[in-house]
Design a protein around this motif. Structure first.
Motif, short mmCIF file in Angstrom:
data_model
loop_
_atom_site.label_atom_id
_atom_site.label_comp_id
_atom_site.label_asym_id
_atom_site.label_seq_id
_atom_site.Cartn_x
_atom_site.Cartn_y
_atom_site.Cartn_z
N GLU A 198 -4.35 0.95 -5.82
CA GLU A 198 -4.36 0.45 -4.48
C GLU A 198 -4.54 -1.24 -4.68
O GLU A 198 -4.68 -1.55 -5.72
N MET A 203 -4.48 -5.86 0.24
CA MET A 203 -4.60 -4.88 1.22
C MET A 203 -4.52 -5.68 2.56
O MET A 203 -4.21 -5.15 3.69
N ASP A 219 0.90 -1.23 -0.21
CA ASP A 219 -0.05 0.05 0.01
C ASP A 219 0.98 1.15 0.13
O ASP A 219 1.07 1.65 1.16
ZN LIG Z 1 -3.60 3.06 0.09
#
Ligand SMILES: [Zn+2]
Length: 383
Positions: A164, A352, A104
């Motif tokens: 992302e 993530m 990230d």
């Molecule tokens: Zn981010």
């Protein structure tokens, strides 16, 4: 001169401690110098303090609608986390690259930059915009200055990819979020004489109860593309009172609402504000006119529901695993790009699950998958 690989650039980017509370200027300067070594000029858009900046650059014919490759340069802190290697030194262990921001989202930034030599050497049929922001991790605060610059373009980009971490799956939606601080001002008194005071904590509790009622109501409006399939609301921080024998004069609490694309977060905050003014404030002010309840927005970003336009459809065909409509639980700057008229897709390397955690990593396989996408994009930009 050999052009650096994505991994080389990633190692450089990880070495910048660009935790949101710090200046990101050293990193931005690195990117600017790198781009200018290929003859690409950067526009640096500072914040009010001059300590942080966005970077905007373009390669290709600017009089045509193009593609924005976007990402944030800031990372979350490593404080109190148990890392097994230096978080700001890219470290390989069994097929994984460890470091703060590997997932990230500095791997995406590195892959974008690694494509630059190819982009400048090609005859592009549309421009590629490189848009790097700051302060994403503290509520998508930095990107506004960048969007203001894009607004001024005679020809708006036709699409944006926010890189992302999605393991290179195309993500077409996420919830919006608003974070709100409520300050309740009552009147202090000796606790033996409660009727002479206005208990700020107790009024805060009543507001929180009303918020819980609202949270229940929000559950009724469903969208099964999201998990959970409804808008959520919670109070997450509270502070109030000085001593048990004093009627508390102040109470402050923070709540957040995460909204489905069809739900208007501001309307909900307005509804709560109106309710407190009508139901609570008259009671409080009957005892003391100084009593007050105020709400202030700490941060906000809109939900994303990717517009289905030709350019987005074309980008989907370049992805390894296209045509799967997905949403993610976290927020991105994507909703803001779309609010500014640029249809936006979220897609980037890594997962993530690893973001924000100790021993954050990206697999070499994901880095390669992102490079492969960049190459397909490069070919497509020349067709
Ligand atoms: Zn981010």
């Amino acid at each position: 001169m050999n052009n650096p690989t994505t991994r080389d650039i990633l190692a450089d980017l990880i070495a910048f401690d660009s935790v949101s509370r710090n200046s990101n200027l050293a990193l931005i300067d690195y990117v600017q110098v790198y781009l200018s070594s290929y003859g690409v000029e950067s526009q640096i858009i500072h914040d009010a303090s001059g300590e942080k900046a966005n970077l905007l650059a373009v390669i290709g014919p600017q009089d045509l609608p193009g593609i924005v490759l976007s990402g944030h340069t800031d990372v979350v802190p490593v404080d109190g986390q148990d890392w097994h290697s230096d978080p700001f030194l890219l470290t390989e262990r069994s097929g994984k690259l460890y470091g703060r921001g590997t997932a990230d989202m500095k791997s995406w930034l590195a892959a974008v930059l690694a494509l630059v030599p190819r982009l400048v050497a090609a005859r592009l049929r549309m421009p590629v915009w490189i848009a790097f922001s700051y302060d994403e991790e503290v509520g998508c605060k930095g990107v506004h200055g960048l969007l203001a610059q894009l607004d001024k373009l005679p020809v708006l980009p036709a699409a944006c990819i926010v890189g992302e971490p999605t393991e290179m799956y195309p993500v077409m939606g996420h919830k919006g979020k608003i974070a709100v601080r409520c300050n309740v001002t009552g009147l202090s008194a000796h606790s033996a004489y409660t009727p002479q005071g206005v208990n700020a904590i107790e009024y805060a509790v009543r507001i929180m109860q009303q918020l819980m009622t609202l949270a229940n109501r929000l559950k009724q409006q469903k969208n099964l593309d999201f998990d959970p399939p409804f808008s959520t609301l919670q109070t997450g921080l509270i502070n109030g009172g000085k001593a048990l024998n004093i009627v508390p004069e102040h109470c402050q609490f923070d709540f957040e609402i995460r909204t489905l694309p069809q739900v208007n977060a501001q309307q909900l905050v307005d509804e709560i504000t109106t309710w407190t003014q009508a139901e609570l404030l008259p009671e409080m002010q009957a005892i003391s006119p100084q009593c007050a309840i105020t709400f202030s927005t700490l941060s906000r970003y809109p939900a994303l529901q990717t517009q289905s336009v030709d350019m987005i459809d074309a980008l989907l065909t370049l992805l390894p695993k296209p045509q799967i409509l997905q949403t993610v639980a976290y927020g991105t700057e994507g909703g803001l790009f779309q609010q500014h008229g640029i249809p936006t897709l979220v897609c980037g390397p890594g997962c993530m699950e690893q973001g924000h955690k100790p021993d954050e990593f990206i697999t070499l396989e994901q880095l390669q998958a992102c490079d492969a996408f960049m190459l397909r994009l490069w070919h497509w930009l020349q067709d």
